[in-house]
Write a protein that holds these residues in place. Structure first.
Motif, PDB file in Angstrom:
ATOM      1  N   VAL A  99      20.236   0.818  10.622  1.00 33.04           N
ATOM      2  CA  VAL A  99      19.529   0.437  11.962  1.00 33.04           C
ATOM      3  C   VAL A  99      19.688  -1.164  12.013  1.00 33.04           C
ATOM      4  O   VAL A  99      19.890  -1.774  13.123  1.00 33.04           O
ATOM      5  N   GLY A 100      19.185  -1.812  10.873  1.00 32.45           N
ATOM      6  CA  GLY A 100      19.231  -3.474  10.872  1.00 32.45           C
ATOM      7  C   GLY A 100      20.473  -4.095  11.060  1.00 32.45           C
ATOM      8  O   GLY A 100      20.769  -4.947  11.756  1.00 32.45           O
ATOM      9  N   LEU A 160      16.248   6.508   2.359  1.00 32.22           N
ATOM     10  CA  LEU A 160      15.457   5.417   2.956  1.00 32.22           C
ATOM     11  C   LEU A 160      16.195   4.043   3.275  1.00 32.22           C
ATOM     12  O   LEU A 160      16.326   3.360   4.104  1.00 32.22           O
ATOM     13  N   SER A 176      16.854   4.163  17.532  1.00 38.18           N
ATOM     14  CA  SER A 176      16.282   3.283  16.650  1.00 38.18           C
ATOM     15  C   SER A 176      16.618   1.854  16.725  1.00 38.18           C
ATOM     16  O   SER A 176      15.758   0.694  16.905  1.00 38.18           O
ATOM     17  N   ALA A 190      11.486   9.443  12.524  1.00 40.53           N
ATOM     18  CA  ALA A 190      12.078   8.554  11.465  1.00 40.53           C
ATOM     19  C   ALA A 190      12.112   9.395  10.230  1.00 40.53           C
ATOM     20  O   ALA A 190      12.969   9.338   9.438  1.00 40.53           O
ATOM     21  N   PHE A 193      19.191   4.668   5.895  1.00 43.27           N
ATOM     22  CA  PHE A 193      18.784   4.516   7.295  1.00 43.27           C
ATOM     23  C   PHE A 193      18.328   3.146   7.773  1.00 43.27           C
ATOM     24  O   PHE A 193      18.521   2.504   8.689  1.00 43.27           O
ATOM     25  N   THR A 194      17.422   2.295   6.993  1.00 35.40           N
ATOM     26  CA  THR A 194      17.092   0.882   7.248  1.00 35.40           C
ATOM     27  C   THR A 194      18.213   0.161   7.413  1.00 35.40           C
ATOM     28  O   THR A 194      18.413  -0.862   8.394  1.00 35.40           O
ATOM     29  N   VAL A 215      15.242  10.798   7.683  1.00 34.76           N
ATOM     30  CA  VAL A 215      15.306  10.317   6.566  1.00 34.76           C
ATOM     31  C   VAL A 215      15.652  11.746   5.516  1.00 34.76           C
ATOM     32  O   VAL A 215      16.373  11.828   4.759  1.00 34.76           O
ATOM     33  N   LEU A 236      13.690  -0.231  18.342  1.00 39.08           N
ATOM     34  CA  LEU A 236      12.648  -0.448  17.116  1.00 39.08           C
ATOM     35  C   LEU A 236      11.719  -1.526  17.469  1.00 39.08           C
ATOM     36  O   LEU A 236      10.713  -1.518  17.010  1.00 39.08           O
TER      37      LEU A 236
END
Length: 203
Positions: free
Chosen positions: A159-160, A152, A106, A128, A155-156, A132, A110
């Motif tokens: 990655v970010g 959620l 990711s 994805a 996970f975000t 989650v 991404l």
């Protein structure tokens, strides 16, 4: 002989998917031509089309496999906060940041996946969602909706944060991104979300 041929073909396809995964993550999807991808796997262009109808099909297969492997690794961890903490320490480590080819699909892909063919995006969507769900198992506090929200968010954030840490040229700032992300990720992992905002209806 037929049995050997089928096994050989499957092994060749698997090798192609594995080497392409590393190449995509290190050089990008657009930056990886078919000639390079088949050379990595020790194949020819003609052999490539014996396994995949197009590069898009290979990309979708790679994305699905990469996420499936990542989900399997998370699911293999004993359920609980100790596993979450260990996973977060690894994910937000300088070693992972510096290992594009062997790291999270990711974080590496991404931005390109969002511009890919729908086949690729659908493969990512399935993966994805599974990721989650795997994270949720470790955060389960008895409230399915709240657990999913936390998964959620985690996970975000992961990655970010890893993408940002890889993007900057200042090593100190990059390390600060990772450290701050770890602290915030642990907050998400250990504390339930506040009550939902009022809907405007009379109580």
């Amino acid at each position: 002989m037929a049995r050997y041929s089928a096994e050989h073909k499957e092994a060749t396809r698997r090798r192609m998917v594995e080497t392409a995964g590393r190449r995509f993550k290190s050089d990008g999807i657009d930056g990886s031509g078919i000639a390079t991808l088949v050379a990595d796997a020790g194949l020819t262009n003609g052999a490539f089309y014996g396994h995949f109808a197009s590069k898009d099909e290979l990309v979708a297969t790679v994305v699905a496999q990469q996420l499936e492997d990542q989900v399997a690794a998370v699911n293999a961890l004993p359920a609980g906060l100790e596993s979450v903490e260990g996973f977060l320490r690894w994910y937000l480590s300088p070693d992972h940041r510096d290992d594009l080819a062997g790291g999270c699909p990711s974080a590496a892909l991404l931005d390109e996946i969002g511009r890919c063919d729908v086949m690729v995006r659908e493969a990512y969507t399935v993966g994805a969602e599974a990721m989650v769900t795997a994270i949720s198992r470790h955060l389960d506090d008895g409230d399915p909706q709240r657990t999913r929200q936390r998964a959620l968010g985690l996970f975000t954030m992961l990655v970010g944060s890893l993408q940002a840490a890889r993007a900057v040229t200042d090593p100190e700032l990059s390390d600060q991104f990772l450290a701050a992300a770890y602290a915030n990720a642990m907050t998400i992992a250990t504390a339930p979300l506040p009550p939902a905002a009022p809907t405007g209806q009379d109580s």
